[in-house]
Design a protein around this motif. Structure first.
Motif, PDB file in Angstrom:
ATOM      1  N   ARG A  14      12.561 -55.154  99.195  1.00 23.33           N
ATOM      2  CA  ARG A  14      12.688 -54.522  97.871  1.00 23.33           C
ATOM      3  C   ARG A  14      13.615 -53.316  97.931  1.00 23.33           C
ATOM      4  O   ARG A  14      14.450 -53.109  97.045  1.00 23.33           O
ATOM      5  N   ASN A  15      13.483 -52.517  98.986  1.00 28.65           N
ATOM      6  CA  ASN A  15      14.324 -51.324  99.107  1.00 28.65           C
ATOM      7  C   ASN A  15      15.798 -51.698  99.245  1.00 28.65           C
ATOM      8  O   ASN A  15      16.673 -51.064  98.642  1.00 28.65           O
TER       9      ASN A  15
ATOM     10  N   ILE B 251      17.062 -52.949  95.878  1.00 25.81           N
ATOM     11  CA  ILE B 251      17.268 -51.815  94.966  1.00 25.81           C
ATOM     12  C   ILE B 251      18.545 -51.064  95.329  1.00 25.81           C
ATOM     13  O   ILE B 251      19.329 -50.674  94.453  1.00 25.81           O
ATOM     14  N   ARG B 252      18.764 -50.891  96.633  1.00 22.01           N
ATOM     15  CA  ARG B 252      19.963 -50.176  97.098  1.00 22.01           C
ATOM     16  C   ARG B 252      21.232 -50.932  96.707  1.00 22.01           C
ATOM     17  O   ARG B 252      22.192 -50.338  96.197  1.00 22.01           O
TER      18      ARG B 252
ATOM     19  N   ARG C 165      21.618 -53.180  94.302  1.00 19.16           N
ATOM     20  CA  ARG C 165      21.782 -53.177  92.842  1.00 19.16           C
ATOM     21  C   ARG C 165      22.257 -51.811  92.335  1.00 19.16           C
ATOM     22  O   ARG C 165      23.042 -51.739  91.384  1.00 19.16           O
ATOM     23  N   GLN C 166      21.791 -50.739  92.942  1.00 16.18           N
ATOM     24  CA  GLN C 166      22.207 -49.411  92.503  1.00 16.18           C
ATOM     25  C   GLN C 166      23.692 -49.184  92.773  1.00 16.18           C
ATOM     26  O   GLN C 166      24.414 -48.632  91.934  1.00 16.18           O
ATOM     27  N   ILE C 167      24.157 -49.620  93.949  1.00 17.08           N
ATOM     28  CA  ILE C 167      25.584 -49.472  94.262  1.00 17.08           C
ATOM     29  C   ILE C 167      26.423 -50.312  93.305  1.00 17.08           C
ATOM     30  O   ILE C 167      27.468 -49.867  92.812  1.00 17.08           O
TER      31      ILE C 167
ATOM     32  N   LYS D 163      25.633 -51.133  90.301  1.00 16.28           N
ATOM     33  CA  LYS D 163      25.596 -50.450  89.005  1.00 16.28           C
ATOM     34  C   LYS D 163      26.609 -49.313  88.961  1.00 16.28           C
ATOM     35  O   LYS D 163      27.338 -49.144  87.971  1.00 16.28           O
ATOM     36  N   ASN D 164      26.681 -48.530  90.034  1.00 15.15           N
ATOM     37  CA  ASN D 164      27.638 -47.417  90.081  1.00 15.15           C
ATOM     38  C   ASN D 164      29.074 -47.928  90.000  1.00 15.15           C
ATOM     39  O   ASN D 164      29.926 -47.345  89.311  1.00 15.15           O
TER      40      ASN D 164
ATOM     41  N   GLU E  83      29.891 -49.238  86.468  1.00 13.59           N
ATOM     42  CA  GLU E  83      30.079 -48.124  85.533  1.00 13.59           C
ATOM     43  C   GLU E  83      31.483 -47.541  85.669  1.00 13.59           C
ATOM     44  O   GLU E  83      32.136 -47.214  84.666  1.00 13.59           O
TER      45      GLU E  83
ATOM     46  N   TYR F  58      25.232 -62.017  92.333  1.00 12.52           N
ATOM     47  CA  TYR F  58      24.311 -61.590  93.388  1.00 12.52           C
ATOM     48  C   TYR F  58      24.004 -62.781  94.291  1.00 12.52           C
ATOM     49  O   TYR F  58      23.850 -63.911  93.823  1.00 12.52           O
TER      50      TYR F  58
END
Length: 639
Positions: A157-158, A161-162, A164-166, A168-169, A172, A185
């Motif tokens: 999960r971690n 999440i990591r 997906r966060q990258i 997302k950045n 953006e 993905y």
């Protein structure tokens, strides 16, 4: 990127002679390098151009060399100086004599490297498009969770999440830069461990907004996408997007992802081709599609299309088709099996299967309209491209309007009025065709007129039958109906009055019976019926075991209850003490009217009650039992 040029030429054994030349002709570096060292030379000096005399020298190094080039911070353009803009190829020695004014014989690798650089600086040759104007951004986890033990799920999960966060950045940043992109993905047994972002821009532009990252747990790399085929462009010319090679209209099924599936189908339902490949950009998909025709429908097998499919259909102005619900695997497998046998195609991957099912589903959605169009066109006296009509219908035009538009276009194309002046007279070569069409139009108008008359006649007949079915045929029948309705209303009112009279008579009879030592007893099943029976002066009948549930003992209710079954004397005595006299029906029954109504002999009822009172006055069994129990307890204490 600098204005330097790197000239190279292959040597016997596979190494390269190279020379790095500035725009003013000054030599910055030269030497001999193997393919890996050549990559380091490019990375160090950052040339804007790599000049060769034959592109095959680079291609023979294989995909690994191009892969390493694609990862360079700055990817240079490649120029083949021996290929001229008109497509002709000239010997290197001839180019040196013509443009550099040097008479040379057989050139050495060092000389060839030097002269290719000089010719490239003069704008000689054609650009070789080895890379697309597209960039891959790969986000990849570096830590494995396979050995995580009990904490494996938490690690997965971690990591997810990591990643997906990258992503997302990055997206953006791309949105702020107004750059087009697709995101995919990749999931495996350890969850989401990587993602692919395809950006539709040159790597030099993308690097302004997204930088490579390498941390302890995640790595981000940027690569220029390698072209699927070699293309030559004249210097300083821009790349022209691919276009359809034929006007055959296509339905395109797409299953997007890290591996993308593609299915091409004609408008008569024939499977033309199936493809699947990794990291396929939308441009790559279109380049494959355009080899077969013009796409008018882009289809997917899920009810909520991905952004990839939406953007693909928008790029080419095609209609986007998606089913109302996600297609199931069994359904897709059956479709793939059916079409593979019909059109003799081999479905190699699940992605091709899903794309094929999507295309077929879209075809079925339009097939009735397509068949109708074919029927109409078969009756026309001139040839009309059915695909053109079907395309307009798919895009929302009614069949009639689509036919009219295509017919007008066909007439204009086939019958362009060529005016020939002959003895001051003008002749139209298409006069015969125009006359034939006018006659056919007149015939159709007459047919339409007949059909309209028939339609009016049928409507009148329908109205007549409807009137006959739902309306009285004459006024006398209508009067009879109204009379019967009035009589029904009167009879209903009369029935109500008779019911009221009947209830009054029942009350009178009950009163008479009671005065003559008889009474009615009525079966009750709930508290409401009990209250109603008592209010009318009747005795309630119930099962002995239902007394506690139907009679509210807590409110001190008292009265006589006729029980359908026998009960123990002790239970009867307990109820009697509470004011409830439970009388077994057989002891007081005078007349059995039916299952629910009985006539009770009040004399027998009175005798039973008096007998019960007499027994209770003689012996209080409860008191006696209590005394016996106390005596037994006392005896045990003494012992």
């Amino acid at each position: 990127m600098s204005s330097r040029v790197l000239g190279i030429d292959i040597r016997p054994g596979g190494n390269f002679s190279y020379i790095v030349m500035n725009s003013d002709g000054a030599i910055t570096a030269d030497g001999v390098a193997n393919p890996d060292e050549l990559i380091r030379v490019i990375k160090r000096y950052k040339p804007s151009l790599v000049a060769v005399d034959n592109i095959r020298e680079i291609l023979e190094l294989g995909g690994r060399f191009l892969k390493r080039m694609s990862k360079l911070p700055s990817v240079p353009q490649v120029i083949q100086v021996t290929r001229l803009p008109d497509g002709s190829e000239v010997k290197m020695e001839d180019l040196v004599r013509k443009y550099l004014g040097i008479n040379v014989g057989l050139l050495t690798p060092e000389e060839t490297a030097k002269y290719t650089a000089e010719l490239a600086l003069r704008g000689i040759g054609s650009t070789v498009k080895l890379f697309e104007n597209e960039t891959k951004i790969i986000v990849k986890a570096l830590i494995s969770t396979r050995q995580g033990g009990q904490s494996r799920r938490r690690f997965e999960r971690n990591i997810a999440i990591r990643v997906r966060q990258i992503v997302k950045n990055i997206t953006e940043s791309l949105n702020k830069a107004n750059l087009d992109y697709d995101v995919f993905y990749h999931r495996d047994s350890e969850g989401v461990r990587s993602a692919l972002i395809i950006v539709y821009a040159d790597k030099s532009i993308v690097r302004r907004f997204v930088k490579p990252i390498k941390s302890m747990d995640v790595k981000v790399t940027l690569e220029q996408i390698i072209s699927s085929s070699i293309k030559f462009l004249s210097p300083n010319s821009s790349y022209v997007e691919a276009s359809p090679k034929s006007k055959t209209r296509l339905i395109v099924g797409v299953d997007p992802g890290i591996v993308t599936g593609l299915a091409l189908m004609s408008l008569d339902g024939k499977v033309l081709a199936l493809f699947s490949g990794r990291n396929m950009s939308r441009r790559r998909v279109l380049s494959l599609v355009y080899e077969y025709g013009t796409p008018i429908v882009v289809a997917t097998d899920v009810s909520k299309p991905s952004d990839y499919v939406k953007k693909l259909s928008s790029m080419i102005g095609a209609v986007l088709y998606h089913p109302e619900r996600d297609m199931q695997i069994v359904e897709k497998a059956n479709i793939a099996l059916k079409l593979s046998e019909k059109d003799n195609v081999k479905v190699k991957t699940p992605h091709e299967r899903d794309a094929l099912a999507a295309a077929y589903k879209a075809f079925i959605n339009y097939v009735d309209k397509f068949n109708k169009i074919d029927e109409i066109l078969n009756e026309l006296p001139i040839q009309v491209n059915s695909d053109e009509v079907k395309e307009l219908v798919v895009k929302g035009l009614p069949i009639r309007d689509a036919l009219s538009r295509v017919l007008s276009r066909s007439i204009n194309q086939e019958c362009k009025t060529e005016v020939i002046v002959r003895n001051q007279q003008q002749e139209c070569k298409c006069a015969d065709e125009v006359k034939e069409l006018k006659d056919y139009v007149k015939l159709l108008e007459e047919k339409i007129s007949r059909l309209e008359d028939e339609n009016i006649r049928l409507k009148d007949e329908v109205n007549r039958l409807y009137t006959l079915k739902y309306s009285p045929p004459d006024q006398s029948l209508a009067s009879k109906v109204r009379l019967l309705e009035s009589r029904i209303e009167l009879e209903t009112k009369r029935i109500k009055e008779l019911n009221d009279i009947l209830n009054n008579v029942k009350s009178i009879i009950a009163e008479a019976l009671f005065n003559n030592n008889y009474a009615f007893a009525v079966r009750v099943n709930n508290t409401g019926e009990l209250n109603q029976v008592i209010s009318r002066g009747y005795l309630p009948i119930m099962r002995f075991q239902d007394i506690a549930s139907l009679v509210d003992l807590s409110k001190g209710w008292s009265g006589i209850v006729i029980t359908m079954d026998e009960a123990g004397s002790r239970a009867i005595r307990q109820l009697f003490k509470m004011g409830i006299t439970a009388v077994p029906l057989p002891k007081v029954l005078a007349l059995d009217v039916n299952d629910n109504i009985k006539v009770i002999d009040m004399n027998k009822l009175s005798e039973y009650v008096n007998e019960l009172k007499s027994v209770l006055s003689e012996v209080d069994y409860d008191t006696l039992e209590n005394l016996i129990n106390e005596y037994k307890i006392g005896r045990k204490r003494i012992q």
